[in-house]
Design a protein around this motif. Structure first.
Motif, PDB file in Angstrom:
ATOM      1  N   VAL A  60       1.365  -3.341  10.158  1.00  0.00           N
ATOM      2  CA  VAL A  60       1.576  -3.045   8.740  1.00  0.00           C
ATOM      3  C   VAL A  60       2.340  -4.143   8.007  1.00  0.00           C
ATOM      4  N   LYS A  82       7.878   0.707   8.176  1.00  0.00           N
ATOM      5  CA  LYS A  82       6.551   0.619   8.804  1.00  0.00           C
ATOM      6  C   LYS A  82       5.937   2.018   8.886  1.00  0.00           C
ATOM      7  N   ASP A  85       4.399   3.209   5.634  1.00  0.00           N
ATOM      8  CA  ASP A  85       3.064   2.653   5.389  1.00  0.00           C
ATOM      9  C   ASP A  85       2.029   3.322   6.297  1.00  0.00           C
ATOM     10  N   CYS A  86       2.434   3.618   7.550  1.00  0.00           N
ATOM     11  CA  CYS A  86       1.507   4.303   8.467  1.00  0.00           C
ATOM     12  C   CYS A  86       1.176   5.695   7.949  1.00  0.00           C
ATOM     13  N   VAL A 338      -2.169  -2.311   4.723  1.00  0.00           N
ATOM     14  CA  VAL A 338      -2.534  -0.891   4.607  1.00  0.00           C
ATOM     15  C   VAL A 338      -4.039  -0.765   4.357  1.00  0.00           C
TER      16      VAL A 338
END
Ligand code: LRH
Ligand code: MN
Length: 432
Positions: A60, A82, A85-86, A338
């Motif tokens: 990411v 991170k 974003d995941c 992303v």
């Protein structure tokens, strides 16, 4: 702990309304086409909904090469960002519910806090990746000449200890798998004794294996070259399989698509590993030359489909010991990570759904009768079917995005996180 920032479900639902009429029309049309082949689109969509692939925490952030890394805006600065974003990738794709962390890149002081944070985002943890391919600040013994296979016993022990520590951190997060990739090898003919190096690998591997909890697996990842440019101890699926067989039932082979010589028949390697119940999982990506870590399905979509043809065939035959994990392992040097990870998760899901459409009885018949044209056409008929309506309907039915990239951009997520995550200012080089 990072402030939570998300895309609202309302924004996704609003964007979906723009696309729903078209989707319903396309889905109905595809349903009629498949019905003529005695395929129930509802059943295929249900299997598409069940498809899951893990996201690499290191994917990411903007990736780079040895020459340079050009960070984008709103780069995640720690594992919490991170995970944010995941969570967006999962919100849009609805097929990436787990994250695969990398230690010590994702190390924290409080793993319970990290687990609770991920829980709150609806994320779980997949395979844990150890790292003995870099020296950490303050590390006493260097991995310059190897780690698990180093000629110095103390250095090997240091590397084994790190892997055992990774298992402990993984246990705290609720993971049940350790992935071991080592770059150990040689740059010059004669620099390394091949057998002694492999024997040292097996010794270190046995020590790590002995520390695995009963319900865990250990996945061994092979790679042809880089960072070693003459010989790599676990260079190919042969060395990988030998090591996995030598270590025991919980040791399996992981196939990173970018770790093979160009034109390698990876789907046949997959078939062998399935047959001998040693297929642990995949690192999906794509490549044209070396370990390019490009977006999955972006260069060789037919190869990725042929790999899933082997996987679906094994499922269809109820192959014993079959249960591979799917993970992405990519480096996003010029795109918003992303967007690339959403795209890539869906391209891997696309290969799976196309493979579900293969008429297996017909294929078996043509194979047994050496009818190469009809066998190839049977595969191509599935590959040439545009399954986009099934993938989009599977997302929509789970409150995901019919148009993930459109929803993501409309939500302005990157610009919003950029305000919260000031640029670190250093670009440097290297993969992360
Ligand atoms: C090695 C590899 C491995 C990871 C690393 C980030 O090339 O594929 O899986 O540890 O990339
Ligand atoms: Mn990999």
């Amino acid at each position: 702990m990072a402030e939570q920032i998300r895309i609202s479900d309302e924004q996704v639902a609003e964007n979906n309304q723009l696309h729903l009429p078209g989707l319903e029309e396309d889905y109905a049309a595809l349903g009629r086409t498949l019905a003529r082949q005695s395929i129930d689109i509802g059943e295929i969509t249900e299997r598409a909904r069940a498809f899951e692939i893990a996201v690499p925490s290191w994917g990411v952030g903007t990736g780079g090469t040895r020459f340079a890394r050009f960070p984008g805006i709103g780069e995640p600065r720690n594992v919490y960002e991170k995970l944010q974003d995941c969570a967006v990738i999962q919100q849009l794709s609805r097929c990436t519910p787990r994250v695969s962390p990398h230690f010590p890149w994702d190390r924290v002081d409080d793993f319970t806090e990290l687990r609770e944070y991920a829980d709150a985002l609806g994320l779980g943890w997949d395979s844990i990746n150890s790292n003995t391919f870099q020296d950490q600040p303050g590390q006493s013994l260097s991995y310059k000449f190897g780690s698990l296979t180093h000629t110095d016993a103390a250095t090997r022990e240091q590397a084994v200890k790190h892997n055992i520590q990774c298992i402990e951190w993984g246990r705290q997060l609720g993971s049940d798998c350790l992935t071991v990739w080592v770059g150990d090898g040689a740059n010059h003919p004669g620099q390394q004794h091949f057998q002694r190096a492999f024997e040292r690998y097996l010794d270190s591997g046995r020590a790590i294996y002995a520390a695995l909890p009963d319900d865990w697996e250990m996945h061994i990842e092979h790679k042809m070259f880089e960072p070693a440019f003459y010989a790599t101890v676990i260079q190919d699926w042969g060395s990988n399989l030998l090591a996995a067989m030598e270590l025991g039932e919980k040791a399996k082979s992981l196939v990173d698509l970018g770790h093979h010589a160009p034109n390698t028949n990876i789907e046949m390697i997959v078939s062998r590993l399935i047959q001998f119940r040693k297929l642990g999982g995949f690192h999906f990506n794509d490549s044209k030359y070396g370990d390019d870590d490009l977006d999955s399905g972006s260069i060789h979509p037919y190869q990725q489909f042929l790999i899933f043809n082997e996987l679906v065939d094994a499922q269809h035959r109820r192959q014993a010991g079959f249960g591979p994990r799917y993970l992405l392992d990519q480096s996003h040097n010029v795109t918003d990570p992303v967007e690339s990870l959403v795209n890539s998760a869906l391209e891997v899901q696309r290969s799976y759904v196309k493979a579900l459409l293969v008429n297996r009885e017909a294929l078996d018949h043509h194979q047994e009768n050496n009818d190469a044209i009809m066998a190839s056409n049977t595969l191509k008929a599935a590959f040439n079917t545009d399954v986009s309506p099934i993938l989009a309907m599977a997302r929509y039915q789970q409150q995901g995005a019919i148009d993930p990239i459109g929803s993501y951009r409309a939500a302005g997520y990157r610009a919003r996180v950029a305000k919260l995550r000031p640029a670190s200012g250093h670009s440097g080089s290297g993969i992360v």
